[in-house]
Design a protein around this motif. Structure first.
Motif, mmCIF file in Angstrom:
data_model
loop_
_atom_site.group_PDB
_atom_site.id
_atom_site.type_symbol
_atom_site.label_atom_id
_atom_site.label_comp_id
_atom_site.label_asym_id
_atom_site.label_seq_id
_atom_site.Cartn_x
_atom_site.Cartn_y
_atom_site.Cartn_z
ATOM 1 N N GLU A 155 -1.016 19.758 18.759
ATOM 2 C CA GLU A 155 -0.296 18.981 17.747
ATOM 3 C C GLU A 155 -1.269 18.440 16.704
ATOM 4 N N THR A 156 -1.055 18.792 15.460
ATOM 5 C CA THR A 156 -1.755 18.176 14.334
ATOM 6 C C THR A 156 -0.700 17.697 13.347
ATOM 7 N N ARG A 157 -1.133 16.954 12.322
ATOM 8 C CA ARG A 157 -0.144 16.424 11.379
ATOM 9 C C ARG A 157 -0.820 16.153 10.049
ATOM 10 N N PRO A 158 -0.162 16.522 8.950
ATOM 11 C CA PRO A 158 -0.706 16.135 7.645
ATOM 12 C C PRO A 158 -0.818 14.616 7.540
ATOM 13 N N LEU A 159 -1.671 14.148 6.663
ATOM 14 C CA LEU A 159 -1.766 12.713 6.420
ATOM 15 C C LEU A 159 -0.440 12.203 5.851
ATOM 16 N N TRP A 160 -0.265 10.881 5.902
ATOM 17 C CA TRP A 160 0.979 10.303 5.390
ATOM 18 C C TRP A 160 1.206 10.717 3.940
ATOM 19 N N LYS A 161 2.429 11.090 3.637
ATOM 20 C CA LYS A 161 2.786 11.339 2.239
ATOM 21 C C LYS A 161 2.910 9.992 1.541
ATOM 22 N N PRO A 162 2.173 9.766 0.455
ATOM 23 C CA PRO A 162 2.218 8.463 -0.223
ATOM 24 C C PRO A 162 3.648 8.051 -0.567
ATOM 25 N N LEU A 163 3.927 6.773 -0.397
ATOM 26 C CA LEU A 163 5.291 6.299 -0.602
ATOM 27 C C LEU A 163 5.722 6.411 -2.064
ATOM 28 N N HIS A 164 4.777 6.363 -2.986
ATOM 29 C CA HIS A 164 5.193 6.490 -4.391
ATOM 30 C C HIS A 164 5.642 7.915 -4.717
ATOM 31 N N LEU A 165 5.421 8.864 -3.786
ATOM 32 C CA LEU A 165 5.919 10.235 -3.954
ATOM 33 C C LEU A 165 7.219 10.473 -3.190
ATOM 34 N N GLN A 166 7.642 9.505 -2.400
ATOM 35 C CA GLN A 166 8.852 9.673 -1.593
ATOM 36 C C GLN A 166 10.098 9.491 -2.472
ATOM 37 N N PRO A 167 11.071 10.405 -2.366
ATOM 38 C CA PRO A 167 12.281 10.298 -3.204
ATOM 39 C C PRO A 167 12.994 8.962 -3.089
ATOM 40 N N VAL A 168 12.998 8.375 -1.898
ATOM 41 C CA VAL A 168 13.738 7.130 -1.689
ATOM 42 C C VAL A 168 13.131 5.968 -2.487
ATOM 43 N N PHE A 169 11.847 6.085 -2.852
ATOM 44 C CA PHE A 169 11.180 5.020 -3.601
ATOM 45 C C PHE A 169 10.856 5.446 -5.035
ATOM 46 N N ALA A 170 11.539 6.447 -5.529
ATOM 47 C CA ALA A 170 11.203 7.035 -6.832
ATOM 48 C C ALA A 170 11.284 6.032 -7.983
ATOM 49 N N GLN A 226 0.848 -1.193 0.000
ATOM 50 C CA GLN A 226 0.000 0.000 0.000
ATOM 51 C C GLN A 226 0.882 1.240 0.000
ATOM 52 N N SER A 227 0.553 2.201 -0.845
ATOM 53 C CA SER A 227 1.365 3.416 -0.936
ATOM 54 C C SER A 227 1.050 4.408 0.177
ATOM 55 N N PHE A 228 -0.200 4.473 0.590
ATOM 56 C CA PHE A 228 -0.643 5.459 1.584
ATOM 57 C C PHE A 228 -0.365 4.910 2.978
ATOM 58 N N THR A 229 0.866 5.127 3.470
ATOM 59 C CA THR A 229 1.277 4.589 4.760
ATOM 60 C C THR A 229 2.613 5.198 5.161
ATOM 61 N N PHE A 230 3.059 4.859 6.342
ATOM 62 C CA PHE A 230 4.370 5.259 6.853
ATOM 63 C C PHE A 230 5.445 4.384 6.202
ATOM 64 N N CYS A 231 6.661 4.932 6.089
ATOM 65 C CA CYS A 231 7.739 4.234 5.372
ATOM 66 C C CYS A 231 8.108 2.888 5.990
ATOM 67 N N ALA A 232 7.827 2.685 7.278
ATOM 68 C CA ALA A 232 8.190 1.427 7.938
ATOM 69 C C ALA A 232 7.476 0.230 7.318
ATOM 70 N N THR A 233 6.360 0.461 6.651
ATOM 71 C CA THR A 233 5.672 -0.641 5.977
ATOM 72 C C THR A 233 6.512 -1.187 4.832
ATOM 73 N N ALA A 234 7.171 -0.310 4.088
ATOM 74 C CA ALA A 234 7.903 -0.716 2.883
ATOM 75 C C ALA A 234 9.383 -0.968 3.117
#
Length: 396
Positions: free
Chosen positions: A338-353, A81-89
């Motif tokens: 404290e608030t926080r944006p939703l997870w940045k999708p992993l397919h947008l993360q530079p490390v998984f480009a 799943q792309s919509f998650t924290f990086c620890a999943t991938a």
């Protein structure tokens, strides 16, 4: 600004943790394994309906070992799943395999079953091999369309790993999330439904798999009177002291779930009627969310006071939350919330480009418009009213 900060999900102690920790010190069980570990695993298993559980040092360790048990190795592909924290991938990469990211559907914000099947068919066509496993995530505690995803996993005979790190206590059709696939992942970090200060667990399909997981999690030591190792193992077992915290936390888990669901109901009541603000909620009666974090979507047409200053000096791009989301986050932060944006999708993360991706725009849209609100057991009704009032007064 408030004198006391309101956190998203602050750890809450039952008062019983110290008893189990003291027992560990009194009996000198201050190492991995021990009575508290056994007791914590039994408590978790009972809560989850009897599935065997192995307590580990982190949820990430649980994902790593589950992938190993699925036979994932160098050169393989794993649907994630792309919509998650990086620890999943990340554990997929640990093994030299490649994550194949699949986007979300709008109802639950979790993996889109139709896109999942498209991804599997396409990977088979391109590589000649099916993915070695599927990692599904229950985002913010919300169950996924697990029945449809189970059907697809079985059709392609692909193991299904449920990342239920945020979903302890959530259910789908009355069944516990984390027990509906081949493996379930739990997390006990300080901001989760319960904590062991750090740690996680792997929910196993049967006792034989549990034995194998315990073997790999304790450095793969063979049953000899001396140290014999025929396979590579890991130092992944939970300590008896951390498990003592977990045993104390299990006594208030049901209370925590009830409180999180109460915060959702209060947010829903107070946010009702505010145009442009949508609270994420259960799609139907089949879903029972622990509402680990309550999340809202802010319509792009909203105007938040101070919006024009939200990204002052910062380059704008399509990979950032919308300006009104950032403006509201800054307003809340200035008030000690404290608030926080939703997870940045992993397919947008530079490390998984360079990883394959199957996207439909939903997770990217949610990332741009979504914000997580305080929801933990230390958040009071007064806090929630204060938060919602801030939202109301800062919409132009």
């Amino acid at each position: 600004m408030r004198n006391e900060k309101i956190y998203l999900c602050l750890a809450h102690m039952s008062g019983r943790e110290q008893k189990f920790i003291q027992e560990a010190f009194d009996t000198n069980w201050v190492v991995p394994l021990g009575p508290n570990v056994n007791g914590f695993e039994a408590d978790l298993s009972g809560f989850l309906g009897g599935r065997p559980v192995v307590a580990l040092s982190a949820g990430t360790a649980a994902i790593h070992i589950s992938l190993l048990h699925c036979g994932v190795s160098y050169g393989d592909e794993v649907i994630c799943q792309s919509f998650t924290f990086c620890a999943t991938a990340n554990p997929i990469k640990y093994l030299g395999a490649t994550p194949v990211f699949v986007d979300s559907e709008q109802d639950s914000w979790n993996m889109d079953p139709d896109l999942l099947e498209t991804a599997i068919k396409n990977r088979i066509a391109k590589t000649g091999r099916k993915p070695k496993a599927i990692i599904l995530v229950y985002l913010y505690g919300m169950p996924a369309k697990i029945d449809e995803i189970q059907t697809i996993a079985r059709r392609y005979e692909t193991p299904l790993i449920e990342d239920a790190a945020e979903a302890l206590g959530s259910r789908f059709n009355g069944l516990a999330c984390g027990t509906l696939g081949d493996y379930g992942i739990l997390s006990f970090n300080g901001n989760k439904m319960i904590t062991t200060s750090g740690g996680g667990a792997l929910v196993c399909p049967n006792e034989e798999v549990k034995k194998q997981v315990m073997f790999y999690a304790t450095q793969a030591r063979e049953p000899h009177p001396y140290y014999q190792h025929e396979k590579i193992g890991f130092n992944y077992r939970m300590s008896n002291i951390c498990a003592g915290i977990g045993r104390g936390q299990m006594t208030v888990l049901s209370d925590h779930i009830e409180h999180h669901r109460h915060t959702f109901e209060l947010y829903r009541e107070l946010l009702a009627g505010i145009d442009g603000v949508k609270l994420h909620s259960e799609p139907s009666g089949r879903y029972y969310s622990n509402y680990w974090l309550n999340a809202i979507e802010l319509a792009p047409t909203l105007r938040i006071k101070g919006e024009s200053f939200a990204y002052e000096g910062t380059p704008r791009s399509s990979c950032e939350p919308n300006a009104n989301v950032e403006a509201l986050r800054l307003i809340m932060n200035a008030e000690g919330i404290e608030t926080r944006p939703l997870w940045k999708p992993l397919h947008l993360q530079p490390v998984f480009a360079d990883c394959p991706k199957y996207e439909n725009g939903i997770s990217e849209s949610l990332f741009k418009t979504g914000l997580c609100l305080p929801s933990g057991p230390c958040v009071s009704d007064e806090d929630i009213r204060y938060i919602v009032n801030l939202i109301k007064t800062n919409i132009e």
